[in-house]
Design a protein around this motif. Structure first.
Motif, PDB file in Angstrom:
ATOM      1  N   ARG A  27       3.464  31.427  93.494  1.00 30.07           N
ATOM      2  CA  ARG A  27       3.950  30.049  93.656  1.00 30.07           C
ATOM      3  C   ARG A  27       5.371  29.999  93.153  1.00 30.07           C
ATOM      4  O   ARG A  27       5.839  30.887  92.452  1.00 30.07           O
ATOM      5  CB  ARG A  27       3.063  29.078  92.879  1.00 30.07           C
ATOM      6  CG  ARG A  27       1.625  29.039  93.413  1.00 30.07           C
ATOM      7  CD  ARG A  27       0.724  28.181  92.612  1.00 30.07           C
ATOM      8  NE  ARG A  27       1.100  26.772  92.702  1.00 30.07           N
ATOM      9  CZ  ARG A  27       0.526  25.815  92.004  1.00 30.07           C
ATOM     10  NH1 ARG A  27      -0.457  26.086  91.173  1.00 30.07           N
ATOM     11  NH2 ARG A  27       0.907  24.571  92.135  1.00 30.07           N
ATOM     12  N   SER A  28       6.063  28.916  93.467  1.00 32.02           N
ATOM     13  CA  SER A  28       7.422  28.751  92.956  1.00 32.02           C
ATOM     14  C   SER A  28       7.375  28.221  91.526  1.00 32.02           C
ATOM     15  O   SER A  28       6.371  27.631  91.098  1.00 32.02           O
ATOM     16  CB  SER A  28       8.213  27.783  93.835  1.00 32.02           C
ATOM     17  OG  SER A  28       7.726  26.460  93.675  1.00 32.02           O
ATOM     18  N   LYS A  30       9.057  25.788  90.487  1.00 33.65           N
ATOM     19  CA  LYS A  30       9.004  24.330  90.653  1.00 33.65           C
ATOM     20  C   LYS A  30       7.557  23.862  90.771  1.00 33.65           C
ATOM     21  O   LYS A  30       7.163  22.871  90.142  1.00 33.65           O
ATOM     22  CB  LYS A  30       9.794  23.931  91.892  1.00 33.65           C
ATOM     23  CG  LYS A  30       9.736  22.464  92.239  1.00 33.65           C
ATOM     24  CD  LYS A  30      10.486  22.228  93.546  1.00 33.65           C
ATOM     25  CE  LYS A  30      10.327  20.827  94.025  1.00 33.65           C
ATOM     26  NZ  LYS A  30       9.053  20.523  94.640  1.00 33.65           N
ATOM     27  N   ASP A  31       6.749  24.577  91.553  1.00 34.81           N
ATOM     28  CA  ASP A  31       5.341  24.201  91.717  1.00 34.81           C
ATOM     29  C   ASP A  31       4.578  24.309  90.404  1.00 34.81           C
ATOM     30  O   ASP A  31       3.738  23.460  90.085  1.00 34.81           O
ATOM     31  CB  ASP A  31       4.657  25.074  92.770  1.00 34.81           C
ATOM     32  CG  ASP A  31       5.109  24.767  94.187  1.00 34.81           C
ATOM     33  OD1 ASP A  31       5.680  23.678  94.419  1.00 34.81           O
ATOM     34  OD2 ASP A  31       4.892  25.628  95.065  1.00 34.81           O
ATOM     35  N   ASP A  34       5.725  21.434  88.106  1.00 30.04           N
ATOM     36  CA  ASP A  34       5.204  20.177  88.637  1.00 30.04           C
ATOM     37  C   ASP A  34       3.725  20.018  88.282  1.00 30.04           C
ATOM     38  O   ASP A  34       3.305  18.969  87.767  1.00 30.04           O
ATOM     39  CB  ASP A  34       5.399  20.130  90.154  1.00 30.04           C
ATOM     40  CG  ASP A  34       4.930  18.823  90.759  1.00 30.04           C
ATOM     41  OD1 ASP A  34       5.588  17.788  90.537  1.00 30.04           O
ATOM     42  OD2 ASP A  34       3.891  18.837  91.455  1.00 30.04           O
TER      43      ASP A  34
END
Length: 86
Positions: A27-28, A30-31, A34
């Protein structure tokens, strides 16, 4: 609803944790951040709501109440410092 991107700063150790989690979960970063923030807020929602209610209870619509809440100074202490313009 349009989404906006805003940078956040974390220490190097936290960034490393996020980077490793993102890599191994495919996953990134950012993910990962978040999801973590959303889970944290969900887990602490009652505490957050209590803080909001407490803050609102301290406000009575006056500038003195708002400044007192932001500064931690009482109305008397503000008066000693010259008060607020009326």
């Amino acid at each position: 609803m349009a989404t906006a991107t805003a940078p956040i700063k974390v220490d190097a150790a936290t960034d490393e944790l996020v980077s490793h989690a993102a890599h191994f979960m495919s996953r990134s970063k950012k993910d990962i951040v978040d999801a973590a923030v959303r889970e944290y807020i969900d887990a602490h929602r009652e505490e957050i709501n209590a803080g909001v209610k407490n803050a609102l209870g301290m406000l009575n619509g006056t500038d003195v109440a708002a400044v007192s809440m932001m500064t931690g100074l009482s109305a008397d202490e503000l008066d000693e410092l010259g008060g607020l313009p009326t």
